[in-house]
Design a protein around this motif. Sequence first.
Motif, PDB file in Angstrom:
ATOM      1  N   ILE A  46       1.137  -1.434   0.039  1.00  0.00           N
ATOM      2  CA  ILE A  46      -0.106   0.076  -0.298  1.00  0.00           C
ATOM      3  C   ILE A  46       1.079   1.176  -0.106  1.00  0.00           C
ATOM      4  CG2 ILE A  46      -1.397   1.244   1.571  1.00  0.00           C
ATOM      5  CD1 ILE A  46      -2.444  -1.379   2.157  1.00  0.00           C
ATOM      6  N   GLY A  47       0.711   2.094  -1.292  1.00  0.00           N
ATOM      7  CA  GLY A  47       2.038   2.710  -0.508  1.00  0.00           C
ATOM      8  C   GLY A  47       2.529   2.850  -2.393  1.00  0.00           C
ATOM      9  N   PRO A  48       3.059   2.393  -2.436  1.00  0.00           N
ATOM     10  CA  PRO A  48       4.581   2.557  -3.647  1.00  0.00           C
ATOM     11  C   PRO A  48       3.819   1.988  -4.499  1.00  0.00           C
ATOM     12  CG  PRO A  48       4.747   0.326  -2.415  1.00  0.00           C
ATOM     13  CD  PRO A  48       3.852   1.239  -1.708  1.00  0.00           C
ATOM     14  N   PRO A  49       4.150   1.922  -6.289  1.00  0.00           N
ATOM     15  CA  PRO A  49       4.250   2.228  -7.307  1.00  0.00           C
ATOM     16  C   PRO A  49       3.821  -0.014  -7.456  1.00  0.00           C
ATOM     17  CG  PRO A  49       5.169   3.608  -7.866  1.00  0.00           C
ATOM     18  CD  PRO A  49       5.284   3.482  -6.273  1.00  0.00           C
ATOM     19  N   LEU A  50       2.770  -0.253  -7.939  1.00  0.00           N
ATOM     20  CA  LEU A  50       3.203  -2.072  -7.825  1.00  0.00           C
ATOM     21  C   LEU A  50       3.807  -2.605  -7.913  1.00  0.00           C
ATOM     22  CD1 LEU A  50      -1.075  -2.198  -9.089  1.00  0.00           C
ATOM     23  CD2 LEU A  50       0.151  -3.213  -6.439  1.00  0.00           C
ATOM     24  N   LYS A  51       4.274  -2.004  -9.524  1.00  0.00           N
ATOM     25  CA  LYS A  51       5.239  -2.796 -10.018  1.00  0.00           C
ATOM     26  C   LYS A  51       6.964  -2.769  -9.271  1.00  0.00           C
ATOM     27  CE  LYS A  51       6.931   0.609 -13.299  1.00  0.00           C
ATOM     28  NZ  LYS A  51       7.393   1.076 -14.766  1.00  0.00           N
TER      29      LYS A  51
END
Length: 216
Positions: A46-51
């Motif tokens: 939760i928070g950073p870009p998924l990739k």
Amino acid sequence: MKYKYILFDLDGTITESKEGITKSVQYALKKFGIIVESLDLLEKFIGPPLKYSFSEYFGFDENKSLEAVQYYREYFEKKGIMENKVYDHIEDLLKQLKELKLKLIIATSKPTKFSNIILNNFNLTPYFDAIVGSNMNGTRCTKGEVIKHVLEKYRINSDEAVMIGDRKYDMIGARQNNMDSIGVTYGYGSLEELKNENPTYIADSVMDILNKVTQQ
């Protein structure tokens, strides 16, 4: 008052979205034969870009990470997007900020498409002057890039704006754009994580955000 523009993160700041996000990650990982039973272990997504998270936490290469994002969206679009709720007092906060004639903008790494659906579902869209997220093709996904886009598109002076969020990525993105920041402790980032990035202020509750914004 110093600030004219208030930028909000979405997940962990406006909405309590752990269930939907972590179940979507769990679903994606299962497609690769990776079984994670505890959703708590996936909260770090939760928070950073998924990739980037698939790469950092599970060692996926670029192509595998992008494939995982597509699997994530399979679940998220059908179920995960609604496995979500608004934090208590958020609407009161937004009402009071609007009464002060402040411009409110969502600045999130979540795709703009999904952000709009979520805010519409909770009837919060009218409070925001703009909703800005990442693109569905994976571009403009870091918080720094999102904030930069907001500042440029709406011709905002960074001295007149503040970024509010619950993770270090919000603080880092604000700093990259020479903007003040407010770290909130009720979300998914720890107090230690936030303090390590030297936010301008720390808010311990939703309504404490109002205190930090208006004390200027």
